[in-house]
Each structure stands twice: as structure tokens, then as C-alpha cells.
Design a protein around this motif. Structure first.
Motif, PDB file in Angstrom:
ATOM      1  N   ALA A   6      -5.700   0.613   5.641  1.00  0.00           N
ATOM      2  CA  ALA A   6      -4.654   1.333   4.905  1.00  0.00           C
ATOM      3  C   ALA A   6      -4.178   0.510   3.710  1.00  0.00           C
ATOM      4  CB  ALA A   6      -3.490   1.648   5.831  1.00  0.00           C
ATOM      5  N   LEU A   7      -4.045  -0.807   3.918  1.00  0.00           N
ATOM      6  CA  LEU A   7      -3.617  -1.681   2.826  1.00  0.00           C
ATOM      7  C   LEU A   7      -4.645  -1.682   1.695  1.00  0.00           C
ATOM      8  CD1 LEU A   7      -1.599  -3.756   1.743  1.00  0.00           C
ATOM      9  CD2 LEU A   7      -2.898  -5.535   2.958  1.00  0.00           C
TER      10      LEU A   7
ATOM     11  N   CYS B 155      -3.843   7.187   4.482  1.00  0.00           N
ATOM     12  CA  CYS B 155      -3.985   6.358   3.273  1.00  0.00           C
ATOM     13  C   CYS B 155      -5.270   6.660   2.497  1.00  0.00           C
ATOM     14  CB  CYS B 155      -3.900   4.879   3.633  1.00  0.00           C
ATOM     15  SG  CYS B 155      -2.189   4.274   3.648  1.00  0.00           S
TER      16      CYS B 155
ATOM     17  N   GLU C 195       7.309   7.869   5.018  1.00  0.00           N
ATOM     18  CA  GLU C 195       6.210   8.578   4.361  1.00  0.00           C
ATOM     19  C   GLU C 195       6.607  10.011   4.029  1.00  0.00           C
ATOM     20  OE1 GLU C 195       2.611   6.055   6.542  1.00  0.00           O
ATOM     21  OE2 GLU C 195       3.395   7.901   7.433  1.00  0.00           O
TER      22      GLU C 195
ATOM     23  N   GLY D  74       5.900   1.331   1.670  1.00  0.00           N
ATOM     24  CA  GLY D  74       5.729  -0.098   1.926  1.00  0.00           C
ATOM     25  C   GLY D  74       6.847  -0.661   2.780  1.00  0.00           C
TER      26      GLY D  74
ATOM     27  N   SER E 267      -5.274   2.521  -4.699  1.00  0.00           N
ATOM     28  CA  SER E 267      -4.476   3.560  -5.356  1.00  0.00           C
ATOM     29  C   SER E 267      -3.675   2.966  -6.507  1.00  0.00           C
ATOM     30  CB  SER E 267      -3.532   4.223  -4.344  1.00  0.00           C
ATOM     31  OG  SER E 267      -4.248   4.835  -3.302  1.00  0.00           O
TER      32      SER E 267
ATOM     33  N   PHE F 106       5.275   4.530  -3.222  1.00  0.00           N
ATOM     34  CA  PHE F 106       4.701   3.242  -2.835  1.00  0.00           C
ATOM     35  C   PHE F 106       5.770   2.319  -2.250  1.00  0.00           C
ATOM     36  CE2 PHE F 106       1.091   4.241  -5.695  1.00  0.00           C
ATOM     37  CZ  PHE F 106       0.060   3.914  -4.838  1.00  0.00           C
TER      38      PHE F 106
ATOM     39  N   TYR G 165      -6.641   0.804   0.817  1.00  0.00           N
ATOM     40  CA  TYR G 165      -6.502   2.048   0.044  1.00  0.00           C
ATOM     41  C   TYR G 165      -5.181   2.086  -0.726  1.00  0.00           C
ATOM     42  CZ  TYR G 165     -10.613   3.595   2.540  1.00  0.00           C
ATOM     43  OH  TYR G 165     -11.888   3.689   3.024  1.00  0.00           O
ATOM     44  N   TYR G 166      -4.181   1.446  -0.161  1.00  0.00           N
ATOM     45  CA  TYR G 166      -2.887   1.322  -0.837  1.00  0.00           C
ATOM     46  C   TYR G 166      -3.065   0.558  -2.152  1.00  0.00           C
ATOM     47  CZ  TYR G 166       2.239   0.538  -0.884  1.00  0.00           C
ATOM     48  OH  TYR G 166       3.573   0.520  -1.191  1.00  0.00           O
TER      49      TYR G 166
END
Length: 642
Positions: free
Chosen positions: A155-156, A88, A208, A189, A162, A185, A158-159
Motif C-alpha cells: 500500500a505504501l 491503494c 479513508e 496517512g 500516486s 493523502f 502505491y501511495y
């Protein structure tokens, strides 16, 4: 609920998808940009994760506490967490590169953004000692620990970051890229959510992998951004990239190269398999900067971008480019000499929008400027052009336009006709002449209105009966090729002339030699239709272009107007005289009437009498003058004849 065989199949599928993506990336040779390398890194991470998933699918989460299988299991889990933790953050940096904000990641404040990654990566790397992320307990097998949830939280973060970056640059991202990133995305998700709520439903890596396939197709595959004939980025790519830089306040040096003699070189050395920029200039351009910093918005223009935080010597680079183009180039058996102008401008100091950049690109640059590189104050000609555009736009409401007339005479010096010439008197800029404002009018779309204005003014004047009373045979009106290509052009011409009840043979349309050379096939049909209506046609400025003689004379013209340069050249040299004599002889043999422009002396008239031309035009008789002065002139000339 889901057995190991299912998870093994999912992992194998993810592995195959990743391998295909990786192979395709290398086949397409998209490996030179930072974003390309990040994409490859993310695919490699997913390959490692897929292999780890396959091992879990084969042996399950409880392969025992010793032996070879146990060691393989431990290594695969370790590799999974160490690499997957970076996925991420890498994707966040990938989005930053796409949005041209990656340079901001160098600041101390920006580096703090990566603190969650550093912390979670340390947790993953040190897990064999701490077991904070995962552990292997007796009788229970693999067990998630609190550190894994920190990894998901990071990770969330950076998600979301982004998404924020994309939101800021949403307007300057192409539709295809938007769709691919939204697809990624959404799919990732869903995959993460499903694996969180169903631990044995291991679909995150597959989601992914499939999501990155969408990114590969729409983002990494740059077919819509590349001009394949040139091998460089196209106009659309330049617009999007500059828009992103402006949106994110990325400082750039921009070098624009204008190849003034592109068409001439293309005619000399080109064929259907040759592209001048790709074949002659490509290697040189790529020796200056990376491929992905070079754009070809038009066939004869090249744009190169240099990031201010990377290149501090843009002035010197521009000078070196100009010096290289002063030299010749060897291509096949040809020695090629380019006539190039170089402009250096800074973004956002001198260029504050994409429209300003394209205005600069499309704006004609004087081919004979003395400076090798135009920059800073040298770019004032662009401001002048903008001022002229504004003057053109307000010209009709402020009555800035006026039609002048320059009389033409028979060779015996009896009045023959006149040429109608547009002039402009702007309240702010003063007097403007056609050489300056007509090219601008053609580019900004006002030439049709100007041409219609001239024709209407001429018809209004002719309808008074004054020209006929003074012995005028016809009045010449210049015709632009843009006007000829307008839908229903012939009908529009007829409507204007018939509205004023003007005899159509009284209007003699002039086209230039250059126009006829480039578009004579299109013009031929238009000319024929208008001649059938009764209009006359002349070729203007003959002798200044590079046209095909047979093509010109296939246009069924009534008069050929020889450019003044041929007459003046005949007085300067024996060769010039030979050219003039043979030109006149050829036109006479084709049974066309001849008018010579630029007549200024009695000696020139006597020379042209001997050569047998029909009509004369020049300052010897009169310069272009306003209508009222022209009426006085022709009344005086008419009275002298009587």
C-alpha cells in the motif's frame, strides 16, 4: 484504551459517509468515466470494510471459537482483507486516470508495477488455507501475521507512486483538485499511522472515507469543468486535459468543428431557453464519442478528442461528421442548415502545446473552403496567420504601415474628401491588405495601435494645410468597435486631434453596419460625445449587414455610405435596381447625406445623379493611393476646377 463501543461508532460513521458519497455519485450521474467507476469501486470497498469494523465493534476480536458469531467474524475479516488490499492499487490507477497516464499501464513494464498487488491479494484470498495475513488463535482471538505487513508495504508503494504521478502532472491539475488530493493523502496517512501504532484505535477506514469525501467534492464533482448550458466540458477543462495529455505524452486525434452561422441560427430558432449545441447537436455528438471526450470552448466551436490507442479511424470519423453537417437538421418546426468547417489535427505531431491548440481554435477558418475536412497540409493557413501576427508585431519598429487615401467626389464630380485606408508593406511577407491583417490585429490586441497610427497620420497630413488648400471638406477615418470600447477613448481622440491643431469637423469617423447592429447602444453614447466635440460620423458598407434600420438611424450619423454591392446589383437585375432605389429613397427621407461606393463607370454616375445621391467614391476617380500620389491627384483636381 478504546472500547468496542468507540470502534463501533467509528465504523458506523465511516459507513454513513460512504453511503452518502455513493448516493451523491449516482444522483450526479457521474458513472460513465473509468475514473468514476474506480471511485465507486473504492467506496464499495470502504462500505465492506466499515461493515467488517461494525462486526468487530459488536463482538470484539475474540468472539469465541465456534457458532454463528464465529462464522460471521471469520467472513467479515476475510472480506475486509480481500477488499482492503485492493484499495491503494485502485487509488493509484485512479490517479493515473486523472493524469491521463492510464494507457501506459498496458505495457509489460507498467504491468510489473501491479506485481505487489497481485502478490498481496493472493495472500489475502488464500488466507483461510495459509493464515499468512491473519489468524485466530485459541484464547488470543484475532492475530496479525507477517502477510499483513506486506500488504501495508505494498500500500505504501502505491501511495508513493500516486504521489510521483501527481508530481509529474502537478502544473496541469486544477487548484481545487490539488487541495482535495493533498487532503486525502494527509488524512489517510494520519489514519493508517494511528492504527498501526494503536491497534485498538480503528480509525483507518473512517479517515479513508472522509478523505474520499474530499475527493468526491473536488474531483468527482465536475461543476467547474462543465458548461451547464451546453452539457459538455468547458474551455478550462480542455486546457487542463490537453495539458495532462501533453505532459504524459498521450497521443490524441483532435477534431474541431467551427459553426460559422451560429449567431444566425440562434436568431432564427433560439430563445432564452434554447441552446443550439445542447438542444440540436447533443445526441448526435454523443453518438460519435463519449460525453467526456467532448468540449465546447466557445459557443460556436466544438472539440472532440479521440485517443490514438483506442481510435484508429479518426479520418473517417471526421469525414462522417462533415457529411452529416452537409445535411439539414430538424428542430421543433424548423429545418436548420449548419455551415460548419471541420479540422483534424494530431497531438503531439501537429499540436505541441495548449497555446497552439487554442490558437487553432480561435483562428478564423474560411467558411467557404472547398474541402470537407482540413488536415495535414490544409492547415497551412494557420501558419500564414502566425506569420501575419509576427509581421504586425514588428510593423511599427520596421515602419511597415502606411496610410493610403482614396478621394471622394460630389455628385457634380467636384472634389469632396477622402477615405484614409491602412496598408502594410512587410519585409518578409510583402504587401498585406486590411482584409487579411485587420481581423488578426483585432484578435491579437494591436488594433488600437493601428487605429491611433491612422488617425495621427491623417492629422499630421491635415496640419500641413494641403488638403484644405485643394478644397477637401473632410477625411474619413475608420473606427473599430474595439477602439470605441477602450477606456478614455473620447479623451484619447481629442488629445491626438488637438495636438495637431486640426479642426474636428475635418475628421469624419466611419463605423460599419455590422458593428452598429451589434453594439449600437454602446456606440450611441460614444458617437454623441464625439459629435458634441465637432466630429462627423458616417455609416460604412450600408446594405451588407443584418442590422435593425431604426437602430442604425438612431445613431445620429451624418453620411450613409452605400456598399458597392447594391450599385453593382442594380445593373444586373430589376430586383437589384428596386433595392437600390428604395434604399436611397429611405435614406433621403431620413435627411441623411448619401455616398455610394464602388463607382467605376460613367453610366453608374448618371444613374446615381438621377437617384439623387450626394457623394461618389470608386475606381472611376481613383483607387487608394499613397499620400504623395494623393497630393498630386487633389492638386490636379483643384486646378481643373479653377
Amino acid at each position: 484504551m478504546f472500547n468496542n463501543s468507540f470502534n463501533l461508532g467509528v465504523s458506523i460513521s465511516a459507513l454513513l459517509v460512504c453511503i452518502v458519497n455513493l448516493i451523491y455519485t449516482f444522483i450526479e450521474r457521474r458513472t460513465d468515466k473509468t475514473q468514476n467507476r474506480i471511485f465507486i469501486s473504492m467506496i464499495c470497498i470502504l462500505i465492506v470494510n466499515s461493515i467488517s469494523g461494525m462486526i468487530t465493534g459488536i463482538y470484539g476480536d475474540n468472539p469465541g471459537e465456534s457458532g454463528y458469531i464465529y462464522q460471521v467474524f471469520q467472513v467479515s475479516k476475510y472480506a475486509y482483507f480481500v477488499t482492503h488490499t485492493a484499495l491503494c492499487p485502485l487509488f493509484f490507477y485512479y490517479v493515473c486516470c486523472l493524469s491521463f497516464v492510464s494507457n501506459k499501464m498496458k505495457s509489460m513494464k507498467a504491468k510489473l508495477i501491479f506485481m505487489p498487488f497481485f502478490i498481496t491479494e493472493i495472500l489475502a484470498v488464500t488466507n483461510p488455507l495459509t493464515h499468512y495475513v491473519w489468524s485466530y488463535k485459541d484464547g488470543e482471538g484475532f492475530h496479525r501475521e507477517w502477510g499483513e505487513f506486506l500488504i501495508y508495504i505494498a500500500a505504501l508503494i502505491y501511495y508513493i507512486l500516486s504521489f510521483v504521478i501527481l508530481g509529474r502532472t502537478w502544473k496541469v491539475i486544477s487548484g481545487k483538485r490539488k487541495a482535495a488530493l493533498v487532503f486525502f493523502f494527509a488524512l489517510v496517512g494520519v489514519g493508517v499511522f494511528l492504527q498501526l501504532i494503536k491497534k485498538d484505535f480503528k480509525v483507518e477506514v473512517l479517515a479513508e472515507a472522509v478523505g474520499f469525501t474530499g475527493v468526491l467534492i473536488a474531483v468527482e464533482n465536475e461543476d467547474d469543468r462543465i458548461d451547464f448550458g451546453m452539457g459538455f466540458y468547458n474551455r478550462a477543462a480542455l486546457r487542463l486535459d490537453i495539458g495532462s495529455c501533453l505532459r504524459n505524452r498521450r497521443d490524441l486525434h483532435i477534431i474541431i468543428m467551427y459553426i460559422h452561422n451560429y449567431d444566425l441560427i440562434d436568431r432564427i430558432v433560439g430563445d432564452e431557453d434554447t441552446n443550439i449545441i445542447a438542444d440540436i447537436l447533443s445526441d448526435y455528438l454523443k453518438s460519435i464519442t463519449k460525453r467526456y471526450n467532448i468540449y465546447v470552448p466557445d459557443k460556436d466551436k466544438i472539440v472532440m478528442t479521440f485517443y490514438s490507442d483506442v481510435y484508429s479511424d479518426a479520418d473517417r470519423i471526421a469525414e462522417r461528421i462533415a457529411e452529416r453537417f452537409d445535411e439539414t437538421w430538424i428542430y421543433k418546426d424548423y429545418t436548420v442548415q449548419f455551415n460548419v468547417s471541420v479540422i483534424l489535427a494530431d497531438l503531439p505531431d501537429q499540436i505541441t502545446s495548449t497555446s497552439e491548440l487554442f490558437y487553432m481554435i480561435e483562428n478564423p477558418v474560411p467558411a467557404d473552403n472547398e474541402k470537407k475536412v482540413l488536415k495535414g497540409e490544409d492547415l497551412q493557413f494557420i501558419m500564414r496567420r502566425r506569420a501575419v501576427e509576427s509581421a504586425l508585431s514588428r510593423g511599427f519598429t520596421e515602419n511597415s504601415y502606411e496610410v493610403y487615401y482614396q478621394p471622394t467626389y460630389h455628385i457634380n464630380r467636384r472634389l469632396h474628401g477622402a477615405e484614409a485606408l491602412i496598408r502594410m508593406h512587410d519585409g518578409q511577407l510583402g504587401n498585406l491588405y486590411p482584409d487579411e491583417f485587420i481581423p488578426v490585429a483585432e484578435q491579437c490586441g494591436l488594433i488600437d495601435d493601428i487605429d491611433d497610427f491612422v488617425l495621427e497620420e491623417v492629422c499630421r497630413f491635415v496640419s500641413t494645410g494641403i488638403p484644405q488648400k485643394c478644397g477637401i471638406d473632410n477625411i474619413n477615418v475608420n473606427l473599430s468597435v474595439i477602439q470605441c470600447m477602450r477606456p478614455h477613448f473620447v479623451e484619447r481622440i481629442n488629445e491626438i486631434v488637438e495636438r495637431y491643431n486640426v479642426e474636428k469637423s475635418f475628421i469624419n469617423f466611419e463605423i460599419t453596419e455590422t458593428i452598429a447592429a451589434n453594439d449600437y447602444e454602446i456606440l450611441s453614447g460614444t458617437i454623441q460625445r464625439l459629435k458634441e466635440e465637432g466630429f462627423l460620423f458616417s455609416m460604412d458598407d450600408y446594405g451588407t449587414g443584418y442590422s435593425n434600420v431604426s437602430a442604425i438611424f438612431s445613431l445620429n450619423l451624418d453620411v450613409i455610405k452605400i456598399d458597392k454591392s447594391l450599385l453593382w446589383g442594380a445593373e444586373k437585375s430589376e430586383l437589384g435596381m428596386v433595392i437600390l432605389e428604395n434604399t436611397i429613397r429611405m435614406i433621403c427621407q431620413m435627411k441623411k447625406k448619401i455616398l455610394v461606393e464602388g463607382v467605376e463607370t460613367l453610366e453608374q454616375i448618371r444613374l446615381l445623379e438621377k437617384l439623387g445621391v450626394d457623394f461618389l467614391q470608386g475606381y472611376y476617380f481613383s483607387k487608394p493611393i499613397p499620400k504623395d500620389d494623393f497630393i498630386k491627384h487633389i492638386e490636379k483636381a483643384s486646378a481643373a476646377v479653377r
